[in-house]
Design a protein around this motif. Structure first.
Motif, PDB file in Angstrom:
ATOM      1  N   CYS A 146       0.858  -1.245  -0.053  1.00  0.00           N
ATOM      2  CA  CYS A 146      -0.173  -0.036  -0.182  1.00  0.00           C
ATOM      3  C   CYS A 146       1.065   1.198   0.104  1.00  0.00           C
ATOM      4  CB  CYS A 146      -0.981  -0.011   1.139  1.00  0.00           C
ATOM      5  SG  CYS A 146      -0.362  -0.182   2.923  1.00  0.00           S
ATOM      6  N   ALA A 147       0.444   2.180  -0.712  1.00  0.00           N
ATOM      7  CA  ALA A 147       1.220   3.504  -0.980  1.00  0.00           C
ATOM      8  C   ALA A 147       0.266   4.893  -0.831  1.00  0.00           C
ATOM      9  CB  ALA A 147       2.148   3.358  -2.048  1.00  0.00           C
ATOM     10  N   ALA A 148       0.994   5.731  -0.722  1.00  0.00           N
ATOM     11  CA  ALA A 148       0.469   7.250  -0.900  1.00  0.00           C
ATOM     12  C   ALA A 148       1.044   8.228  -1.539  1.00  0.00           C
ATOM     13  CB  ALA A 148      -0.282   7.549   0.685  1.00  0.00           C
ATOM     14  N   GLY A 149       0.328   8.897  -2.250  1.00  0.00           N
ATOM     15  CA  GLY A 149       0.977   9.996  -3.133  1.00  0.00           C
ATOM     16  C   GLY A 149      -0.028  10.530  -3.961  1.00  0.00           C
ATOM     17  N   SER A 150       0.528  11.405  -4.813  1.00  0.00           N
ATOM     18  CA  SER A 150      -0.304  12.268  -5.617  1.00  0.00           C
ATOM     19  C   SER A 150      -0.872  11.009  -6.831  1.00  0.00           C
ATOM     20  CB  SER A 150       0.377  13.323  -6.660  1.00  0.00           C
ATOM     21  OG  SER A 150       1.335  12.815  -7.597  1.00  0.00           O
ATOM     22  N   THR A 151      -1.819  11.168  -7.304  1.00  0.00           N
ATOM     23  CA  THR A 151      -2.540  10.449  -8.584  1.00  0.00           C
ATOM     24  C   THR A 151      -1.641  10.198  -9.442  1.00  0.00           C
ATOM     25  OG1 THR A 151      -3.635  11.967  -9.552  1.00  0.00           O
ATOM     26  CG2 THR A 151      -4.733  10.792  -7.966  1.00  0.00           C
ATOM     27  N   LEU A 152      -0.651  11.058 -10.101  1.00  0.00           N
ATOM     28  CA  LEU A 152       0.428  10.889 -11.149  1.00  0.00           C
ATOM     29  C   LEU A 152       1.449  10.017 -10.595  1.00  0.00           C
ATOM     30  CD1 LEU A 152       1.125  11.794 -13.814  1.00  0.00           C
ATOM     31  CD2 LEU A 152       2.091  13.754 -12.952  1.00  0.00           C
ATOM     32  N   GLN A 153       1.989  10.156  -9.438  1.00  0.00           N
ATOM     33  CA  GLN A 153       2.837   9.586  -8.784  1.00  0.00           C
ATOM     34  C   GLN A 153       2.535   7.823  -8.736  1.00  0.00           C
ATOM     35  OE1 GLN A 153       3.440  11.439  -4.830  1.00  0.00           O
ATOM     36  NE2 GLN A 153       5.372  12.316  -5.481  1.00  0.00           N
ATOM     37  N   VAL A 154       1.061   7.739  -8.337  1.00  0.00           N
ATOM     38  CA  VAL A 154       0.611   6.266  -8.198  1.00  0.00           C
ATOM     39  C   VAL A 154       0.723   5.713  -9.514  1.00  0.00           C
ATOM     40  CG1 VAL A 154      -1.411   4.822  -7.660  1.00  0.00           C
ATOM     41  CG2 VAL A 154      -0.662   6.663  -6.104  1.00  0.00           C
ATOM     42  N   VAL A 155       0.173   6.224 -10.591  1.00  0.00           N
ATOM     43  CA  VAL A 155       0.123   5.604 -11.848  1.00  0.00           C
ATOM     44  C   VAL A 155       1.557   5.268 -12.286  1.00  0.00           C
ATOM     45  CG1 VAL A 155      -2.260   6.262 -12.374  1.00  0.00           C
ATOM     46  CG2 VAL A 155      -0.291   7.578 -13.270  1.00  0.00           C
ATOM     47  N   HIS A 156       2.619   6.074 -11.916  1.00  0.00           N
ATOM     48  CA  HIS A 156       4.176   5.797 -12.472  1.00  0.00           C
ATOM     49  C   HIS A 156       4.753   5.086 -11.138  1.00  0.00           C
ATOM     50  CE1 HIS A 156       2.937   9.165 -15.124  1.00  0.00           C
ATOM     51  NE2 HIS A 156       3.947   8.581 -16.157  1.00  0.00           N
ATOM     52  N   THR A 157       4.034   4.627 -10.374  1.00  0.00           N
ATOM     53  CA  THR A 157       4.682   3.893  -9.216  1.00  0.00           C
ATOM     54  C   THR A 157       5.754   4.407  -8.457  1.00  0.00           C
ATOM     55  OG1 THR A 157       6.047   2.526 -10.715  1.00  0.00           O
ATOM     56  CG2 THR A 157       4.084   1.516 -10.365  1.00  0.00           C
ATOM     57  N   THR A 158       5.494   5.677  -8.306  1.00  0.00           N
ATOM     58  CA  THR A 158       6.660   6.390  -7.496  1.00  0.00           C
ATOM     59  C   THR A 158       6.068   7.430  -6.475  1.00  0.00           C
ATOM     60  OG1 THR A 158       6.390   8.353  -9.121  1.00  0.00           O
ATOM     61  CG2 THR A 158       7.975   6.596  -9.316  1.00  0.00           C
ATOM     62  N   PRO A 159       5.031   6.784  -5.599  1.00  0.00           N
ATOM     63  CA  PRO A 159       4.379   7.308  -4.460  1.00  0.00           C
ATOM     64  C   PRO A 159       5.416   7.760  -3.572  1.00  0.00           C
ATOM     65  CG  PRO A 159       3.870   5.313  -4.408  1.00  0.00           C
ATOM     66  CD  PRO A 159       4.484   5.404  -5.830  1.00  0.00           C
ATOM     67  N   ASP A 160       4.979   8.822  -2.713  1.00  0.00           N
ATOM     68  CA  ASP A 160       6.012   9.255  -1.613  1.00  0.00           C
ATOM     69  C   ASP A 160       6.016   8.316  -0.582  1.00  0.00           C
ATOM     70  OD1 ASP A 160       4.830  12.695  -2.085  1.00  0.00           O
ATOM     71  OD2 ASP A 160       6.542  11.693  -2.763  1.00  0.00           O
ATOM     72  N   TYR A 161       4.890   7.567  -0.112  1.00  0.00           N
ATOM     73  CA  TYR A 161       5.175   6.918   1.073  1.00  0.00           C
ATOM     74  C   TYR A 161       4.616   5.310   0.686  1.00  0.00           C
ATOM     75  CZ  TYR A 161       5.050  11.487   3.021  1.00  0.00           C
ATOM     76  OH  TYR A 161       5.379  12.789   3.760  1.00  0.00           O
ATOM     77  N   TRP A 162       5.416   4.442   1.149  1.00  0.00           N
ATOM     78  CA  TRP A 162       5.096   3.277   1.136  1.00  0.00           C
ATOM     79  C   TRP A 162       4.909   2.244   2.357  1.00  0.00           C
ATOM     80  CZ3 TRP A 162       5.238   0.720  -3.865  1.00  0.00           C
ATOM     81  CH2 TRP A 162       5.949   1.409  -4.997  1.00  0.00           C
ATOM     82  N   GLY A 163       4.124   1.336   2.241  1.00  0.00           N
ATOM     83  CA  GLY A 163       4.212   0.216   3.184  1.00  0.00           C
ATOM     84  C   GLY A 163       5.421  -0.788   3.109  1.00  0.00           C
ATOM     85  N   GLN A 164       5.617  -1.687   4.063  1.00  0.00           N
ATOM     86  CA  GLN A 164       6.783  -2.502   3.820  1.00  0.00           C
ATOM     87  C   GLN A 164       6.436  -3.752   2.797  1.00  0.00           C
ATOM     88  OE1 GLN A 164       7.178  -4.019   7.937  1.00  0.00           O
ATOM     89  NE2 GLN A 164       5.843  -5.849   7.551  1.00  0.00           N
ATOM     90  N   GLY A 165       5.206  -3.743   2.618  1.00  0.00           N
ATOM     91  CA  GLY A 165       4.783  -4.803   1.455  1.00  0.00           C
ATOM     92  C   GLY A 165       4.523  -6.182   2.220  1.00  0.00           C
ATOM     93  N   THR A 166       3.798  -6.957   1.692  1.00  0.00           N
ATOM     94  CA  THR A 166       3.327  -8.341   2.003  1.00  0.00           C
ATOM     95  C   THR A 166       3.281  -8.995   0.663  1.00  0.00           C
ATOM     96  OG1 THR A 166       1.896  -9.513   3.405  1.00  0.00           O
ATOM     97  CG2 THR A 166       0.931  -7.827   1.809  1.00  0.00           C
ATOM     98  N   GLN A 167       3.902 -10.267   1.046  1.00  0.00           N
ATOM     99  CA  GLN A 167       3.936 -11.423   0.044  1.00  0.00           C
ATOM    100  C   GLN A 167       2.487 -12.080   0.098  1.00  0.00           C
ATOM    101  OE1 GLN A 167       6.466 -12.651  -2.096  1.00  0.00           O
ATOM    102  NE2 GLN A 167       4.778 -13.675  -3.023  1.00  0.00           N
ATOM    103  N   VAL A 168       2.106 -12.233  -1.260  1.00  0.00           N
ATOM    104  CA  VAL A 168       0.885 -12.788  -1.495  1.00  0.00           C
ATOM    105  C   VAL A 168       1.256 -14.051  -2.369  1.00  0.00           C
ATOM    106  CG1 VAL A 168      -1.617 -13.016  -2.097  1.00  0.00           C
ATOM    107  CG2 VAL A 168      -0.817 -11.058  -0.750  1.00  0.00           C
ATOM    108  N   THR A 169       0.768 -15.149  -2.284  1.00  0.00           N
ATOM    109  CA  THR A 169       1.216 -16.357  -2.999  1.00  0.00           C
ATOM    110  C   THR A 169      -0.246 -17.082  -3.409  1.00  0.00           C
ATOM    111  OG1 THR A 169       3.463 -16.639  -2.333  1.00  0.00           O
ATOM    112  CG2 THR A 169       2.199 -18.500  -3.445  1.00  0.00           C
ATOM    113  N   VAL A 170      -0.360 -17.284  -4.710  1.00  0.00           N
ATOM    114  CA  VAL A 170      -1.658 -17.816  -5.080  1.00  0.00           C
ATOM    115  C   VAL A 170      -1.330 -19.273  -5.613  1.00  0.00           C
ATOM    116  CG1 VAL A 170      -3.458 -17.878  -6.832  1.00  0.00           C
ATOM    117  CG2 VAL A 170      -2.512 -15.669  -6.020  1.00  0.00           C
ATOM    118  N   SER A 171      -1.641 -20.179  -4.726  1.00  0.00           N
ATOM    119  CA  SER A 171      -1.278 -21.481  -4.984  1.00  0.00           C
ATOM    120  C   SER A 171      -2.165 -22.487  -4.488  1.00  0.00           C
ATOM    121  CB  SER A 171       0.055 -21.891  -4.422  1.00  0.00           C
ATOM    122  OG  SER A 171       0.217 -23.249  -4.532  1.00  0.00           O
ATOM    123  N   SER A 172      -2.493 -23.772  -5.039  1.00  0.00           N
ATOM    124  CA  SER A 172      -3.480 -24.691  -4.472  1.00  0.00           C
ATOM    125  C   SER A 172      -2.638 -25.420  -3.266  1.00  0.00           C
ATOM    126  CB  SER A 172      -4.127 -25.499  -5.505  1.00  0.00           C
ATOM    127  OG  SER A 172      -3.176 -26.065  -6.329  1.00  0.00           O
TER     128      SER A 172
END
Length: 122
Positions: free
Chosen positions: A96-122
């Motif tokens: 999850c991240a926060a920034g201006s809309t332009l930053q978001v669509v360019h994946t360069t928002p100002d603030y980021w969470g640490q990230g969480t791994q999600v695996t899709v598998s049976s």
């Protein structure tokens, strides 16, 4: 701004991936930011998934079709991501991240969470 993701790390194919981002230091109703989700599949670059703005409007990367949805809980200052009908191609680190809309669509928002791994598998 502090962001923290939470949710299951393993999801089965065809099910729904659901993540929550808890926000500190600002409000999800703030006009400052687009509150967003960005992911990074293994071996690939960052990809924006979608975002929600101060008034609750939502915008999504067209590549997700209608599978992605973002909602918010203003009383708990959180926003959520849901991705339906997941496949192994949805395996990624989700940020999850926060920034201006332009930053978001360019994946360069100002603030980021640490990230969480999600695996899709049976």
């Amino acid at each position: 701004v502090q962001l923290q993701e939470s949710g299951p790390g393993l999801v089965k194919p065809s099910q729904t991936l659901s993540l929550t981002c808890s926000v500190g230091g600002d409000s999800v109703t703030s006009t400052y930011a687009a509150w967003s989700w960005v992911r990074q599949p293994p071996g690939k670059g960052l990809e924006w998934v979608g975002f929600i703005t101060y008034d609750g409007s939502t915008y999504y990367n067209p590549s997700f079709g209608s599978r992605a949805s973002i909602s918010r809980d203003t009383s708990n200052n959180q926003f959520d991501l849901h991705v339906t009908s997941v496949t192994p191609e949805d395996t990624a680190v989700y940020y999850c991240a926060a920034g201006s809309t332009l930053q978001v669509v360019h994946t360069t928002p100002d603030y980021w969470g640490q990230g969480t791994q999600v695996t899709v598998s049976s």
